[in-house]
Design an enzyme around this catalytic site. Structure first.
Site, mmCIF file in Angstrom:
data_model
loop_
_atom_site.group_PDB
_atom_site.id
_atom_site.type_symbol
_atom_site.label_atom_id
_atom_site.label_comp_id
_atom_site.label_asym_id
_atom_site.label_seq_id
_atom_site.Cartn_x
_atom_site.Cartn_y
_atom_site.Cartn_z
ATOM 1 N N CYS A 155 39.574 40.749 19.770
ATOM 2 C CA CYS A 155 41.091 40.400 19.810
ATOM 3 C C CYS A 155 41.360 40.931 21.513
ATOM 4 O O CYS A 155 40.531 41.767 22.104
ATOM 5 C CB CYS A 155 41.950 41.319 18.884
ATOM 6 S SG CYS A 155 41.384 40.820 17.367
ATOM 7 N N MET A 156 42.440 40.639 22.009
ATOM 8 C CA MET A 156 43.166 41.423 23.355
ATOM 9 C C MET A 156 42.087 43.384 23.384
ATOM 10 O O MET A 156 41.373 43.250 24.835
ATOM 11 C CB MET A 156 44.130 41.401 23.670
ATOM 12 C CG MET A 156 44.899 41.544 25.153
ATOM 13 S SD MET A 156 46.556 40.871 25.316
ATOM 14 C CE MET A 156 46.785 39.195 25.189
ATOM 15 N N ASP A 157 42.853 43.115 22.470
ATOM 16 C CA ASP A 157 43.005 45.246 22.980
ATOM 17 C C ASP A 157 41.535 45.524 21.733
ATOM 18 O O ASP A 157 41.449 47.090 22.294
ATOM 19 C CB ASP A 157 44.159 45.592 22.514
ATOM 20 C CG ASP A 157 45.117 44.814 23.498
ATOM 21 O OD1 ASP A 157 45.302 44.729 24.178
ATOM 22 O OD2 ASP A 157 46.009 44.846 22.226
ATOM 23 N N HIS A 187 23.079 34.366 54.044
ATOM 24 C CA HIS A 187 22.918 34.680 52.455
ATOM 25 C C HIS A 187 21.679 33.535 51.670
ATOM 26 O O HIS A 187 21.916 32.910 51.913
ATOM 27 C CB HIS A 187 24.223 34.540 51.816
ATOM 28 C CG HIS A 187 24.692 35.590 50.499
ATOM 29 N ND1 HIS A 187 23.551 36.794 50.089
ATOM 30 C CD2 HIS A 187 24.873 34.707 49.724
ATOM 31 C CE1 HIS A 187 24.434 37.234 49.012
ATOM 32 N NE2 HIS A 187 25.197 36.274 48.200
ATOM 33 N N ARG A 195 27.971 28.303 52.118
ATOM 34 C CA ARG A 195 29.118 28.321 51.224
ATOM 35 C C ARG A 195 30.397 28.831 53.247
ATOM 36 O O ARG A 195 31.695 28.753 52.511
ATOM 37 C CB ARG A 195 28.991 29.877 50.600
ATOM 38 C CG ARG A 195 30.271 30.692 49.903
ATOM 39 C CD ARG A 195 29.610 31.138 49.512
ATOM 40 N NE ARG A 195 29.193 33.244 49.315
ATOM 41 C CZ ARG A 195 28.424 33.898 48.485
ATOM 42 N NH1 ARG A 195 28.586 34.096 47.716
ATOM 43 N NH2 ARG A 195 27.651 34.569 49.548
ATOM 44 N N ARG A 215 21.076 44.182 51.957
ATOM 45 C CA ARG A 215 22.331 44.699 51.774
ATOM 46 C C ARG A 215 21.834 44.068 49.958
ATOM 47 O O ARG A 215 22.835 43.302 49.161
ATOM 48 C CB ARG A 215 23.234 43.011 52.429
ATOM 49 C CG ARG A 215 23.341 42.927 53.156
ATOM 50 C CD ARG A 215 24.373 41.992 53.582
ATOM 51 N NE ARG A 215 24.624 40.605 52.969
ATOM 52 C CZ ARG A 215 23.415 39.260 53.460
ATOM 53 N NH1 ARG A 215 23.148 39.972 54.599
ATOM 54 N NH2 ARG A 215 23.297 38.597 52.451
ATOM 55 N N LYS A 271 32.108 45.742 46.809
ATOM 56 C CA LYS A 271 33.278 44.790 46.610
ATOM 57 C C LYS A 271 33.380 44.616 45.498
ATOM 58 O O LYS A 271 32.220 45.143 44.501
ATOM 59 C CB LYS A 271 32.569 43.489 47.100
ATOM 60 C CG LYS A 271 31.380 42.819 46.882
ATOM 61 C CD LYS A 271 30.634 41.905 47.606
ATOM 62 C CE LYS A 271 29.342 41.192 46.777
ATOM 63 N NZ LYS A 271 29.327 39.492 46.420
ATOM 64 N N TYR A 275 41.749 37.432 13.589
ATOM 65 C CA TYR A 275 41.898 36.086 13.314
ATOM 66 C C TYR A 275 41.266 34.781 13.462
ATOM 67 O O TYR A 275 39.847 34.921 14.223
ATOM 68 C CB TYR A 275 42.142 35.566 15.575
ATOM 69 C CG TYR A 275 43.358 36.551 15.882
ATOM 70 C CD1 TYR A 275 44.895 36.564 15.453
ATOM 71 C CD2 TYR A 275 43.127 37.618 16.897
ATOM 72 C CE1 TYR A 275 45.654 37.186 16.158
ATOM 73 C CE2 TYR A 275 44.384 38.510 17.296
ATOM 74 C CZ TYR A 275 44.986 38.363 17.033
ATOM 75 O OH TYR A 275 47.059 39.289 17.814
HETATM 76 C C1 LIG Z 1 27.312 38.626 51.520
HETATM 77 C C2 LIG Z 1 26.223 39.037 50.637
HETATM 78 N N1 LIG Z 1 25.477 39.939 50.960
HETATM 79 C C3 LIG Z 1 24.864 40.738 49.415
HETATM 80 C C4 LIG Z 1 25.339 40.543 48.174
HETATM 81 C C5 LIG Z 1 24.628 41.388 47.109
HETATM 82 O O1 LIG Z 1 23.591 40.424 46.305
HETATM 83 P P1 LIG Z 1 23.092 41.247 45.062
HETATM 84 O O2 LIG Z 1 24.308 41.834 44.605
HETATM 85 O O3 LIG Z 1 22.569 39.891 44.314
HETATM 86 O O4 LIG Z 1 22.333 41.919 45.646
HETATM 87 C C6 LIG Z 1 26.826 39.856 47.937
HETATM 88 C C7 LIG Z 1 27.368 39.929 46.737
HETATM 89 O O5 LIG Z 1 27.783 39.030 45.957
HETATM 90 C C8 LIG Z 1 27.176 39.461 49.321
HETATM 91 O O6 LIG Z 1 28.104 37.766 48.587
#
Ligand SMILES: Cc1ncc(COP(=O)(O)O)c(C=O)c1O
Length: 367
Positions: free
Chosen positions: A311-313, A161, A132, A217, A37, A262
């Site tokens: 700065c921004m850039d 989670h 969550r 995960r 993600k 700045y």
């Molecule tokens: C549902 C879920 N599983 C696994 C992960 C992976 O977490 P991490 O990057 O701390 O291993 C995340 C990340 O936030 C998550 O939202």
């Protein structure tokens, strides 16, 4: 020709190394799902997922429908699980064989309505203490029963989670694990066997082998970082895959007493040389680090301070006596330091945020 641009260079070999280090901690029957993600934690989702798929990764995790569909459009055929409930465009996701998270009856009904031709693959999220998404055992059981009697739905996964798995105190995570076991037992008592159970993020993958179940995960660990110093101590062999660099665009001598950037916050304490670098907060360098002692880059192997406001850039670096030319590259973060973890901590955040906030103007390169 001088053509330097900010660049995030991702070492694919390092991804393989980290993946191997994590796999070596798993039982043979546990598989690995890599969260990709947020543009693969800033590493570039298409190249990263394709590479990992080639390295035998059979599962990816994403947060949104758009992320899942992008992977499919790019030809990624491994399993994809969306971690959040989706209420629109479900037909398309089901047609693309994307596994969906269900968190309550409402999200279950949305999937059941959308599932017609092809079976919808569902992973039921149980809330064991993160608070969550999802519900406790009793409500989750009711949702599981509803899913089980829907014709075109396959209840493939049951997951949760962790909130505190990167902390030394194990009590909260152990309670969450106990709650998860309760949910599994409650479903099994009703004859609902869910083939894939998964709970462990990176920290739990390292610290709680009993949380591994069928899939783990780990996100941040695959990219070579940790969510806490406690977690880092458990796997020092993990190595950051990304090196972030940017070019010097201008070099000038500055006299003692001259102020820069700045707010004129920084005044040269002595005669020195200043390099202007093409990287700013729009590219992902935290502006809050302006004047912070941790705000340093590496240039020709030496650490040099960033001076004045970011700065921004652009940002300014006091290079002292170093011989610096236009188009020389400064290292903003790298495995050898400064690290994204150091900068994240100084900025009051975590490496994750530095990685995912890299801007669209930062070119990704894979080596
Ligand atoms: C549902 C879920 N599983 C696994 C992960 C992976 O977490 P991490 O990057 O701390 O291993 C995340 C990340 O936030 C998550 O939202």
């Amino acid at each position: 020709m001088l053509s330097g641009v900010p660049r995030a260079t991702v070492s694919l070999q390092t991804l393989t190394h980290n993946l191997g280090a994590l796999r070596s901690r798993l039982r043979p029957e546990t598989d690995i799902l890599v969260p990709v993600k947020a543009d693969a934690y800033g590493h570039g989702v298409v190249a990263t997922a394709k590479y990992l798929e080639n390295e035998g990764v059979l599962w990816f995790g994403v947060a949104t429908a758009g992320e899942a569909l992008e992977l499919r459009a790019e030809g990624v055929s491994s399993n994809i699980v969306i971690f959040t409930p989706v209420y629109n465009g479900l037909e398309d996701l089901i047609a693309q064989d994307v596994a969906l998270s269900v968190v309550d009856l409402q999200s279950a009904e949305a999937v059941i309505r959308a599932a017609s031709g092809q079976k919808a693959r569902v992973h039921l999220k149980v809330d064991t203490g993160m608070g969550r998404l999802g519900e406790g055992t009793e409500a989750s059981l009711a949702t599981a029963k509803r899913l089980a009697c829907a014709r075109n739905v396959e209840l493939e996964g049951l997951w949760t989670h962790f909130a505190c798995s990167d902390e030394p105190d194990r009590s909260y995570t152990e309670t969450q694990l106990g709650n998860f076991h309760d949910a599994v037992s409650a479903l099994e008592r009703e004859g609902l066997e869910v083939p894939l159970k998964h709970t462990a993020n990176s920290a739990a993958t390292l610290a709680y082998p009993e949380s591994h179940f069928d899939l783990v995960r780990p996100g941040i660990a695959v990219y070579g970082y940790h969510s806490s110093p406690h977690s880092a101590a458990l796997a020092p062999e993990l190595t950051p895959a990304m090196t972030l660099t940017a070019p010097v665009t201008f070099v000038k001598k500055v006299e003692k007493g001259q102020s820069l950037s700045y707010g004129a916050l920084w005044t040269a304490p002595e005669d020195t040389t200043i390099a202007t670098v093409r990287f700013g907060y729009a590219d992902g360098y935290p502006r809050v680090l302006s004047t912070h002692p941790a705000a340093q880059v590496r240039l020709h192997g030496r650490r040099c301070p960033i001076v004045g406001r970011v700065c921004m850039d652009q940002l300014l670096v006091d290079v002292g006596e170093l011989d610096v030319q236009v188009d020389d590259r400064v290292v903003l973060f790298a495995p050898e330091g400064p690290t994204a973890e150091e900068l994240g901590e100084a900025a009051g955040t975590i490496s994750y945020e530095l990685l995912v906030r890299l801007g669209a103007r930062v070119t990704r390169e894979y080596v």
